[in-house]
Design an enzyme around this catalytic site. Structure first.
Site, PDB file in Angstrom:
ATOM      1  N   LYS A   1       7.737  13.939   5.317  1.00  0.00           N
ATOM      2  CA  LYS A   1       7.789  13.389   6.681  1.00  0.00           C
ATOM      3  C   LYS A   1       9.047  13.878   7.394  1.00  0.00           C
ATOM      4  O   LYS A   1       9.028  14.197   8.585  1.00  0.00           O
ATOM      5  CB  LYS A   1       7.761  11.848   6.622  1.00  0.00           C
ATOM      6  CG  LYS A   1       6.398  11.279   6.209  1.00  0.00           C
ATOM      7  CD  LYS A   1       6.444   9.779   5.903  1.00  0.00           C
ATOM      8  CE  LYS A   1       5.099   9.292   5.348  1.00  0.00           C
ATOM      9  NZ  LYS A   1       5.062   7.863   5.016  1.00  0.00           N
TER      10      LYS A   1
ATOM     11  N   GLN B   1       9.190   3.056   3.825  1.00  0.00           N
ATOM     12  CA  GLN B   1       8.128   3.536   2.940  1.00  0.00           C
ATOM     13  C   GLN B   1       7.664   2.408   2.012  1.00  0.00           C
ATOM     14  O   GLN B   1       8.462   1.741   1.370  1.00  0.00           O
ATOM     15  CB  GLN B   1       8.634   4.740   2.126  1.00  0.00           C
ATOM     16  CG  GLN B   1       7.585   5.392   1.234  1.00  0.00           C
ATOM     17  CD  GLN B   1       6.469   6.092   2.006  1.00  0.00           C
ATOM     18  OE1 GLN B   1       6.633   6.467   3.172  1.00  0.00           O
ATOM     19  NE2 GLN B   1       5.323   6.267   1.378  1.00  0.00           N
TER      20      GLN B   1
ATOM     21  N   ASP C   1       4.602   2.955  12.268  1.00  0.00           N
ATOM     22  CA  ASP C   1       3.502   2.795  11.318  1.00  0.00           C
ATOM     23  C   ASP C   1       2.375   1.936  11.914  1.00  0.00           C
ATOM     24  O   ASP C   1       1.236   1.991  11.445  1.00  0.00           O
ATOM     25  CB  ASP C   1       3.991   2.049  10.061  1.00  0.00           C
ATOM     26  CG  ASP C   1       4.447   2.980   8.946  1.00  0.00           C
ATOM     27  OD1 ASP C   1       3.800   4.019   8.746  1.00  0.00           O
ATOM     28  OD2 ASP C   1       5.442   2.643   8.275  1.00  0.00           O
TER      29      ASP C   1
HETATM   30  N1  GUN Z   1       2.883   4.095   1.813  1.00  0.00           N
HETATM   31  C1  GUN Z   1       1.676   4.711   1.728  1.00  0.00           C
HETATM   32  N2  GUN Z   1       1.251   5.060   2.963  1.00  0.00           N
HETATM   33  C2  GUN Z   1       2.205   4.659   3.833  1.00  0.00           C
HETATM   34  C3  GUN Z   1       2.331   4.733   5.251  1.00  0.00           C
HETATM   35  O1  GUN Z   1       1.459   5.242   5.970  1.00  0.00           O
HETATM   36  N3  GUN Z   1       3.470   4.198   5.771  1.00  0.00           N
HETATM   37  C4  GUN Z   1       4.429   3.607   5.008  1.00  0.00           C
HETATM   38  N4  GUN Z   1       5.501   3.098   5.612  1.00  0.00           N
HETATM   39  N5  GUN Z   1       4.337   3.514   3.686  1.00  0.00           N
HETATM   40  C5  GUN Z   1       3.227   4.041   3.116  1.00  0.00           C
END
Ligand code: GUN
Length: 297
Positions: A52, A96, A119
């Site tokens: 990311k 995350q 998110d």
């Molecule tokens: N863990 C797995 N997928 C995601 C996501 O799309 N966002 C976040 N913050 N954590 C994740």
């Protein structure tokens, strides 16, 4: 012929389109920035966060990388979020998931300023999505909408089946598919671990989204001829490879692709789209926070 939906290509085209909006924000003195917070030593989570960050840098979004020791007190995470909420130079915040067991994930999501919640997991943003007035659509289901569209498939009036009811994918996916809006208007069924006669339901799907996190649980016999099959699973299974594992989806690809009309591969399907839509939300967040119009793809 089965269409293999190329998530890398669709994601690249979204990133290309976002660059013009980012340039516009930079001209207005507002380079978008995204803070990622990782409180985990899980190798998969570390990889996702670093990808990311790389994506941000590639398109000109500032990436702020914060690591918190997984053994630290929950307070350290809350203090970090509070600082990021208050920092005008931070437009997006992503913690995350999953966070360690001693940290309550729902409280973490509630602590993030909803305007910076790229998110789309804060209850305010979830509520807006359900109400049909989404501010930030969650990245994975939004990316899936774009993939379905890219395959030339119209969801309107179709039978869509979502397998999995997670807060991150299953629930928001179903919500997007039922909205009275482009990419929605589907007759949507959500299946989960307690569903009886799963195969009967999945075989009814014109559009099947597999997001249960169970390796290769959907095979060709569970798929309707010509269906659009979206595989959200990224499961590490032991294998005789250099790394000692291989990645497989929730769909058994070889048998599924004989039956499906269109299908996403793993890797190279949904994963790149989740990351592209995070950039999209970060650009959108920057525009909203500074009242600057940005064209979004
Ligand atoms: N863990 C797995 N997928 C995601 C996501 O799309 N966002 C976040 N913050 N954590 C994740």
């Amino acid at each position: 012929m089965t269409e293999i939906i190329d998530g890398n290509a669709v994601a690249q085209s979204i990133r290309d389109d976002l660059v013009a909006s980012i340039d516009r924000l930079v001209d207005a003195g507002q380079r978008p920035s995204l803070a990622t917070v990782l409180m985990s030593e899980d190798p998969a989570s570390e990889t996702y966060v670093s990808m990311k960050q790389d994506d941000c840098e590639e398109v000109g979004i500032e990436a702020i990388d914060i690591d918190i020791d997984p053994d630290a007190d929950a307070a350290e995470l809350y203090d970090t979020i509070e600082d990021l909420n208050a920092d005008e130079d931070v437009n997006g915040i992503l913690v995350q998931m999953p966070v360690p067991d001693h940290v309550e994930d729902r409280s973490v999501l509630r602590a993030i300023d909803p305007m910076k919640d790229v998110d789309g997991f804060h209850p305010e943003n979830v509520g807006r999505l359900v109400a049909g007035d989404a501010r930030y659509k969650p990245c994975t289901p939004h990316g899936i909408q774009k993939l379905i569209e890219s395959a030339g498939v119209n969801t309107e009036g179709k039978d869509a089946v979502v397998v999995g009811r997670s807060d991150i994918v299953g629930k928001p996916m179903a919500n997007l598919l039922i909205q009275k809006a482009p990419g929605g208007n589907a007759t949507t069924t959500v299946c989960h671990s307690r569903t009886e006669n799963l195969a009967e339901r999945t075989r009814n799907a014109d559009i099947l989204v597999a997001a249960a996190g169970v390796p290769e649980m959907i095979d060709g016999e569970m798929i309707q001829e010509g269906a659009t099959v979206i595989d959200v699973g990224i499961n590490r299974v032991d294998a005789d490879t250099e790394k000692g594992y291989e990645l497989v989806g929730d769909v058994e690809y070889e048998s599924a692709k004989e039956v499906a009309g269109a299908i996403t591969p793993v890797p190279g399907g949904v994963g790149p789209m989740t990351r592209a839509m995070l950039l999209y939300n970060t650009v959108k967040a920057t525009g909203l926070q500074h009242d600057i119009d940005v064209d979004l793809p």
